[in-house]
Design a protein around this motif. Structure first.
Motif, PDB file in Angstrom:
ATOM      1  N   PRO A   1       4.067   2.333  -1.491  1.00  0.00           N
ATOM      2  CA  PRO A   1       4.009   3.682  -2.080  1.00  0.00           C
ATOM      3  C   PRO A   1       3.941   3.702  -3.600  1.00  0.00           C
ATOM      4  O   PRO A   1       3.396   4.647  -4.181  1.00  0.00           O
ATOM      5  CB  PRO A   1       5.303   4.336  -1.576  1.00  0.00           C
ATOM      6  CG  PRO A   1       6.183   3.214  -1.155  1.00  0.00           C
ATOM      7  CD  PRO A   1       5.275   2.120  -0.693  1.00  0.00           C
ATOM      8  N   ALA A   2       4.474   2.682  -4.258  1.00  0.00           N
ATOM      9  CA  ALA A   2       4.475   2.663  -5.720  1.00  0.00           C
ATOM     10  C   ALA A   2       3.270   1.948  -6.302  1.00  0.00           C
ATOM     11  O   ALA A   2       2.692   2.397  -7.295  1.00  0.00           O
ATOM     12  CB  ALA A   2       5.762   2.005  -6.232  1.00  0.00           C
ATOM     13  N   LEU A   3       2.853   0.839  -5.687  1.00  0.00           N
ATOM     14  CA  LEU A   3       1.791   0.017  -6.251  1.00  0.00           C
ATOM     15  C   LEU A   3       0.400   0.386  -5.748  1.00  0.00           C
ATOM     16  O   LEU A   3      -0.593   0.110  -6.423  1.00  0.00           O
ATOM     17  CB  LEU A   3       2.053  -1.459  -5.953  1.00  0.00           C
ATOM     18  CG  LEU A   3       3.337  -2.046  -6.528  1.00  0.00           C
ATOM     19  CD1 LEU A   3       3.461  -3.514  -6.178  1.00  0.00           C
ATOM     20  CD2 LEU A   3       3.418  -1.837  -8.036  1.00  0.00           C
ATOM     21  N   VAL A   4       0.306   0.970  -4.551  1.00  0.00           N
ATOM     22  CA  VAL A   4      -0.994   1.301  -3.967  1.00  0.00           C
ATOM     23  C   VAL A   4      -1.197   2.820  -3.932  1.00  0.00           C
ATOM     24  O   VAL A   4      -2.191   3.341  -4.445  1.00  0.00           O
ATOM     25  CB  VAL A   4      -1.131   0.708  -2.554  1.00  0.00           C
ATOM     26  CG1 VAL A   4      -2.479   1.080  -1.945  1.00  0.00           C
ATOM     27  CG2 VAL A   4      -0.970  -0.803  -2.606  1.00  0.00           C
ATOM     28  N   GLN A   5      -0.263   3.530  -3.305  1.00  0.00           N
ATOM     29  CA  GLN A   5      -0.377   4.984  -3.262  1.00  0.00           C
ATOM     30  C   GLN A   5      -0.061   5.624  -4.613  1.00  0.00           C
ATOM     31  O   GLN A   5      -0.473   6.745  -4.890  1.00  0.00           O
ATOM     32  CB  GLN A   5       0.567   5.548  -2.203  1.00  0.00           C
ATOM     33  CG  GLN A   5       0.320   5.011  -0.801  1.00  0.00           C
ATOM     34  CD  GLN A   5       1.300   5.579   0.195  1.00  0.00           C
ATOM     35  OE1 GLN A   5       1.436   6.790   0.348  1.00  0.00           O
ATOM     36  NE2 GLN A   5       2.002   4.708   0.904  1.00  0.00           N
ATOM     37  N   VAL A   6       0.689   4.902  -5.444  1.00  0.00           N
ATOM     38  CA  VAL A   6       1.104   5.377  -6.777  1.00  0.00           C
ATOM     39  C   VAL A   6       1.752   6.761  -6.669  1.00  0.00           C
ATOM     40  O   VAL A   6       1.361   7.717  -7.342  1.00  0.00           O
ATOM     41  CB  VAL A   6      -0.092   5.412  -7.761  1.00  0.00           C
ATOM     42  CG1 VAL A   6       0.409   5.481  -9.198  1.00  0.00           C
ATOM     43  CG2 VAL A   6      -0.968   4.186  -7.610  1.00  0.00           C
TER      44      VAL A   6
ATOM     45  N   PHE B   1       9.276   0.597  -1.809  1.00  0.00           N
ATOM     46  CA  PHE B   1       9.557   1.376  -3.011  1.00  0.00           C
ATOM     47  C   PHE B   1      10.759   0.800  -3.754  1.00  0.00           C
ATOM     48  O   PHE B   1      10.751   0.667  -4.983  1.00  0.00           O
ATOM     49  CB  PHE B   1       9.806   2.827  -2.622  1.00  0.00           C
ATOM     50  CG  PHE B   1       9.882   3.785  -3.770  1.00  0.00           C
ATOM     51  CD1 PHE B   1       8.736   4.148  -4.475  1.00  0.00           C
ATOM     52  CD2 PHE B   1      11.090   4.340  -4.153  1.00  0.00           C
ATOM     53  CE1 PHE B   1       8.793   5.037  -5.534  1.00  0.00           C
ATOM     54  CE2 PHE B   1      11.165   5.233  -5.219  1.00  0.00           C
ATOM     55  CZ  PHE B   1      10.011   5.579  -5.913  1.00  0.00           C
ATOM     56  N   LEU B   2      11.797   0.420  -3.008  1.00  0.00           N
ATOM     57  CA  LEU B   2      13.004  -0.163  -3.604  1.00  0.00           C
ATOM     58  C   LEU B   2      12.686  -1.471  -4.311  1.00  0.00           C
ATOM     59  O   LEU B   2      13.194  -1.735  -5.416  1.00  0.00           O
ATOM     60  CB  LEU B   2      14.065  -0.384  -2.523  1.00  0.00           C
ATOM     61  CG  LEU B   2      15.339  -1.144  -2.923  1.00  0.00           C
ATOM     62  CD1 LEU B   2      16.102  -0.384  -4.007  1.00  0.00           C
ATOM     63  CD2 LEU B   2      16.233  -1.378  -1.706  1.00  0.00           C
ATOM     64  N   ALA B   3      11.853  -2.311  -3.701  1.00  0.00           N
ATOM     65  CA  ALA B   3      11.508  -3.593  -4.306  1.00  0.00           C
ATOM     66  C   ALA B   3      10.808  -3.402  -5.651  1.00  0.00           C
ATOM     67  O   ALA B   3      11.105  -4.102  -6.625  1.00  0.00           O
ATOM     68  CB  ALA B   3      10.619  -4.391  -3.354  1.00  0.00           C
ATOM     69  N   VAL B   4       9.884  -2.449  -5.706  1.00  0.00           N
ATOM     70  CA  VAL B   4       9.191  -2.190  -6.977  1.00  0.00           C
ATOM     71  C   VAL B   4      10.171  -1.658  -8.016  1.00  0.00           C
ATOM     72  O   VAL B   4      10.125  -2.052  -9.196  1.00  0.00           O
ATOM     73  CB  VAL B   4       8.034  -1.195  -6.765  1.00  0.00           C
ATOM     74  CG1 VAL B   4       7.384  -0.834  -8.099  1.00  0.00           C
ATOM     75  CG2 VAL B   4       6.994  -1.785  -5.828  1.00  0.00           C
ATOM     76  N   LEU B   5      11.072  -0.777  -7.615  1.00  0.00           N
ATOM     77  CA  LEU B   5      12.083  -0.271  -8.531  1.00  0.00           C
ATOM     78  C   LEU B   5      12.918  -1.404  -9.109  1.00  0.00           C
ATOM     79  O   LEU B   5      13.168  -1.453 -10.324  1.00  0.00           O
ATOM     80  CB  LEU B   5      12.995   0.724  -7.803  1.00  0.00           C
ATOM     81  CG  LEU B   5      12.461   2.138  -7.565  1.00  0.00           C
ATOM     82  CD1 LEU B   5      13.381   2.884  -6.611  1.00  0.00           C
ATOM     83  CD2 LEU B   5      12.360   2.898  -8.868  1.00  0.00           C
TER      84      LEU B   5
END
Length: 238
Positions: free
Chosen positions: A19-24, A140-144
């Motif tokens: 959700p953070a890196l692809v869907q942004v 999402f948590l991993a990117v955070l």
């Protein structure tokens, strides 16, 4: 719609459709609170809880809600779980809740959560919907966490400071300073540093995807080339 396997759901949530890196999606809280690892973990766990609960609830009621009130019903469900997360943080991690401030209630407007409720949970059974919520939340948590660690280390020269705000006295001594006499880099602590950090993470993911794609292409073309070579040699002998 074709039913996705559990492995596909896991892979999409953690990597291919992160959700953070692809869907942004969910950039507002992601960029605002990731100045330290503890802030990132706090927001990430709250988002994970809301994703799991809302996906499961939406899946359970999907056959009983008419199309005209579908989205309002989803928003009410998400808001209910956000309220639960907010009350839990007030009860057990009040100081961290105060630091995160408005970004906990703003989880209601996180497009990643509403998007998964509408695109996946409303079209699948409870178990796949719950798994999708878990994997998207963990992605999402991993990117955070990675972004928070990057900004904390480069910006302040520290890691895992104030972890006791989340885990209590047991984590009071977890803070590290890998670089002594490190001059703080204010740029990474401020919002522009968050944009740069996220851009670097997206670029890194795209680079890894391109390398994996090239390797797969090489593995596919290599047997074809060697097979055509054998055919030519056999023709010469005959």
């Amino acid at each position: 719609m074709a039913t996705k396997t559990n492995s596909e759901i896991v892979r999409e949530g953690l990597w291919t459709n992160n959700p953070a890196l692809v869907q942004v999606l969910g950039l507002c809280p992601l960029l605002a609170v990731t100045s330290t690892v503890v802030n990132a973990i706090g927001l990430g766990l709250a988002t994970l809880m809301v994703l799991m609960g809302s996906n499961l609830a939406v899946s359970l009621i999907r056959n009983f809600v008419s199309e005209s009130v579908r989205l309002p019903a989803f928003v009410m469900i998400i808001a209910s779980f956000v309220t639960c997360a907010e009350l839990l943080m007030q009860a057990f991690t009040y100081e961290l809740y105060q630091i995160l401030g408005i970004f906990i209630p703003l989880i209601v407007t996180n497009c990643a959560i509403l998007g998964r409720a509408d695109a996946f949970a409303s079209k699948n059974g409870p178990v796949p919907a719950l798994l999708d919520g878990v994997m998207m939340g963990l992605g999402f948590l991993a990117v955070l966490i990675v972004l928070g660690a990057m900004r904390e280390l480069i910006g302040q020269g520290t890691l895992f400071t104030d972890m006791d705000l989340l885990l209590g006295p047991i984590a009071a001594d977890w803070g590290m300073r890998p670089l002594e006499n490190y001059p703080d880099m204010l740029f990474m602590v401020l919002p522009p540093g968050a944009f740069v950090g996220l851009g670097l993470l997206i670029a890194l993911k795209n680079s890894i995807d391109n390398q994996l794609k090239e390797r797969r292409s090489a593995k596919v073309t290599e047997p074809v080339a060697s097979g055509s070579k054998r055919v030519r040699v056999t023709g010469q002998v005959s």
